[in-house]
Design an enzyme around this catalytic site. Structure first.
Site, PDB file in Angstrom:
ATOM      1  N   CYS A 173       0.764  -1.271  -0.123  1.00 39.93           N
ATOM      2  CA  CYS A 173       0.119  -0.012   0.080  1.00 39.93           C
ATOM      3  C   CYS A 173       0.724   1.426  -0.036  1.00 39.93           C
ATOM      4  O   CYS A 173       0.464   2.439  -0.113  1.00 39.93           O
ATOM      5  CB  CYS A 173      -0.867   0.162   1.105  1.00 39.93           C
ATOM      6  SG  CYS A 173      -1.703  -1.461   1.411  1.00 39.93           S
TER       7      CYS A 173
ATOM      8  N   ILE B 113     -12.431  -0.832  -1.176  1.00 42.29           N
ATOM      9  CA  ILE B 113     -11.738  -1.393  -2.392  1.00 42.29           C
ATOM     10  C   ILE B 113     -12.006  -0.102  -3.482  1.00 42.29           C
ATOM     11  O   ILE B 113     -13.042   0.030  -3.489  1.00 42.29           O
ATOM     12  CB  ILE B 113     -12.148  -2.727  -2.759  1.00 42.29           C
ATOM     13  CG1 ILE B 113     -12.106  -3.863  -1.769  1.00 42.29           C
ATOM     14  CG2 ILE B 113     -11.627  -3.195  -3.997  1.00 42.29           C
ATOM     15  CD1 ILE B 113     -10.670  -4.313  -1.429  1.00 42.29           C
TER      16      ILE B 113
ATOM     17  N   HIS C 177      -9.156   4.068  -1.359  1.00 42.96           N
ATOM     18  CA  HIS C 177      -7.642   3.480  -1.453  1.00 42.96           C
ATOM     19  C   HIS C 177      -7.399   2.753  -2.432  1.00 42.96           C
ATOM     20  O   HIS C 177      -7.455   1.183  -2.240  1.00 42.96           O
ATOM     21  CB  HIS C 177      -7.820   2.707   0.022  1.00 42.96           C
ATOM     22  CG  HIS C 177      -6.392   2.181   0.379  1.00 42.96           C
ATOM     23  ND1 HIS C 177      -5.245   2.938   0.146  1.00 42.96           N
ATOM     24  CD2 HIS C 177      -6.079   1.157   1.144  1.00 42.96           C
ATOM     25  CE1 HIS C 177      -4.181   2.111   0.201  1.00 42.96           C
ATOM     26  NE2 HIS C 177      -4.589   1.163   0.928  1.00 42.96           N
TER      27      HIS C 177
END
Ligand SMILES: [Zn+2]
Lengths: 390, 129
Positions: free
Chosen positions: A88, A214, A337
């Site tokens: 990430c 998501i 994200h």
């Protein structure tokens, strides 16, 4: 080393973008950053792309070439393009590589982009791809999920410091509120503490509304040598620090489960590099993949004492207008994200704030901002400090 | 995970065999080939752990990992073994019995399965001591 500045930013809308392909997204973000900067394609020396898992999400590797190609930088200009991966934190790391290549003197004009298309696969595949950011052989195989790892951080934080589910929820409520003012945000609706507490339990004590979604999305920035920045814009944003730290990939190997050592160290290195302290920061974009991650981040980066993050958040100290506004963009929770894009989007938000173009989210008199991007449960942290002043 | 990738570490998973650095005396689980403290000066040997320890923190997982759906909800914990190192593992008991600081011991159990390949993974779980 040379000073570096951001002169252009671009971002797609974040969300479930069914009608957009992976390549549509990064082309849109890249083109808008290049247009914003006023550079010509011929001036671009290199391209860095943050992408966590093209292989799992869109069954595509060799992302560097693909992006350079569809951004029109490959067939005649042959611009070198490098994909960067740190789960990430891929976006933040791509930005850092772009800054380093300019700072070193090797390049003058570099584009840092981040992109992820996560909704082309089912939820279980997406969740499993994200689980690859943890140790597959010794965490994943035991049944650990990503929310599960952060839930264990939350459980101990509550046990040691008296942090409550309501305090965690307050981070989500605040980020949703900020998201209502951000045109690119995935969620632009207000929620309440009860919305969070009444949502499904994912991994005790984390509810669905404690978790970031998501998402699909892409973002890009153009960085140049500070000496030439004014040629392109009256409002360059200067890079005062770019730092990175590693820690154990597994949560269970950390000395203190409630502290992300990589965040602490990357933060300390950044303050040292910039010659600043937490008091100098006007606003910060932190990696709130889960609400507890935001609480830990504001402690680990030195804005609050370890254990005080929950109470401070509940008291509004991290809201716009509070002592240290956190995640004015809406953060990962409300803005969305798309993992590879997140670290770049954080820099886009801070640039907007420092330019004074953040609209209703604007922090009055913003001079210095920070970004904090985390890979996995804290195996990698990337921190940047940006300023209006060189 | 592939069959080979899982089988390679079966002795470690089934019997809690980690490593011990004879240079600095530290124990490691999961096993490591290099001691993070001594690095190249460390001499590592296999070490079988007793399998007893205490729960450092835990969660109850409701949205299961892929291959673990049938087990949900399940207790997942970080357990500090008496010899020093911590590991991640499931604790087989009622949710309401879970507590930070509780003593646990290891047992041999099915971990999970992959429906498409028919693979069943066995390994170590924990129960209250
Ligand atoms: Zn050693």
């Amino acid at each position: 080393m040379r000073d570096v500045a951001i002169i252009g930013i671009g971002c797609t809308k974040f969300g479930e973008l069914w009608d957009r392909s992976f390549r549509d997204l990064f082309v849109e973000a890249g083109v808008s950053a290049i247009e914003d900067s006023g550079i010509q394609g011929e001036e671009i020396d290199s391209l860095y792309v943050g992408n966590m898992s093209g292989g799992r999400f869109v069954e595509q590797e060799h992302i560097g070439s693909l992006i350079a190609d569809y951004a029109g930088l490959a067939s005649t200009l042959n611009v070198p393009a490098t994909r960067v991966e740190a789960a990430c934190a891929s976006g933040g790391l791509a930005l850092r590589q772009a800054i380093l290549s300019v700072a070193s003197g090797y390049d003058n004009v570099v584009v840092a982009a981040g992109a992820e298309k996560m909704t082309d696969v089912g939820m279980d595949t997406a969740t499993d791809a994200l689980a690859a950011a943890a140790d597959r052989e010794w965490e994943g195989i035991m049944g650990a999920t990503f929310p599960g790892l952060y839930a264990m951080i939350a459980k101990l934080h509550m046990h040691k410091y008296g942090t409550t589910s309501e305090q965690l929820a307050a981070a989500s409520v605040k980020n949703h509120h900020n998201g209502t003012m951000n045109p690119i945000a995935q969620f632009r609706n207000e929620i309440t503490i009860d919305t969070v507490l009444n949502s499904n339990m994912v991994a005790d004590p984390l509810h669905m509304f404690d978790c970031s979604p998501i998402s699909d999305g892409a973002s890009a920035v153009v960085v140049v040598a500070a000496d030439i920045a004014k040629k392109y814009t009256d409002t360059p944003v200067y890079v005062k620090a770019t730092t990175q730290a590693s820690a154990t990939i597994s949560l269970h190997d950390r000395a203190d489960i409630t502290t992300l050592d990589a965040s602490v160290v990357a933060g300390q290195r950044a303050y040292k590099m910039a010659g600043m302290t937490p008091d100098d920061i006007d606003m910060v974009e932190v990696h709130d993949c889960f609400t507890i991650a935001e609480i830990c981040a504001i402690e680990d980066l030195g804005f609050f004492k370890k254990g005080d993050g929950g109470r401070a958040t509940e008291a509004g100290e991290t809201a716009i207008g509070g002592r240290i506004p956190v995640n004015t963009s809406g953060g990962l929770k409300a803005c969305g994200h798309p993992v590879g894009a997140t670290g770049i989007k954080q820099a886009v938000e801070i640039t907007e704030q420092l330019r004074g173009t953040a609209g209703k989210r604007q922090i009055d008199g913003a001079q210095v901002g920070m970004t904090h991007n985390v890979g996995g449960s804290g195996g990698t942290a990337v921190v940047h400090i940006f300023s209006r002043n060189r | 995970m592939t069959v080979a990738r899982f089988w390679r570490k079966i002795p470690n998973r089934y019997n809690l065999i980690g490593t011990h650095c004879t240079t600095c005396g530290k124990h490691y689980f999961p096993p490591r080939t290099m001691c993070p403290t001594c690095r190249r000066d460390g001499k590592m040997e296999a070490h079988k752990f007793q399998g007893k320890g205490e729960v450092v923190t835990y969660t109850v997982i409701h949205t299961a990992a892929k291959g673990y759906e049938m087990q949900a909800p399940y207790n997942l914990a970080i357990i500090k073994l008496d010899e020093g190192p911590s590991l991640t593992g499931q604790v087989v008991c009622g949710q309401e019995e879970m507590e930070i600081g509780m003593r646990v011991r290891s047992v041999f159990r099915k971990l999970g399965e992959e429906s498409e390949k028919g693979m069943i993974y066995y390994g170590t779980k924990f129960v209250p001591e």
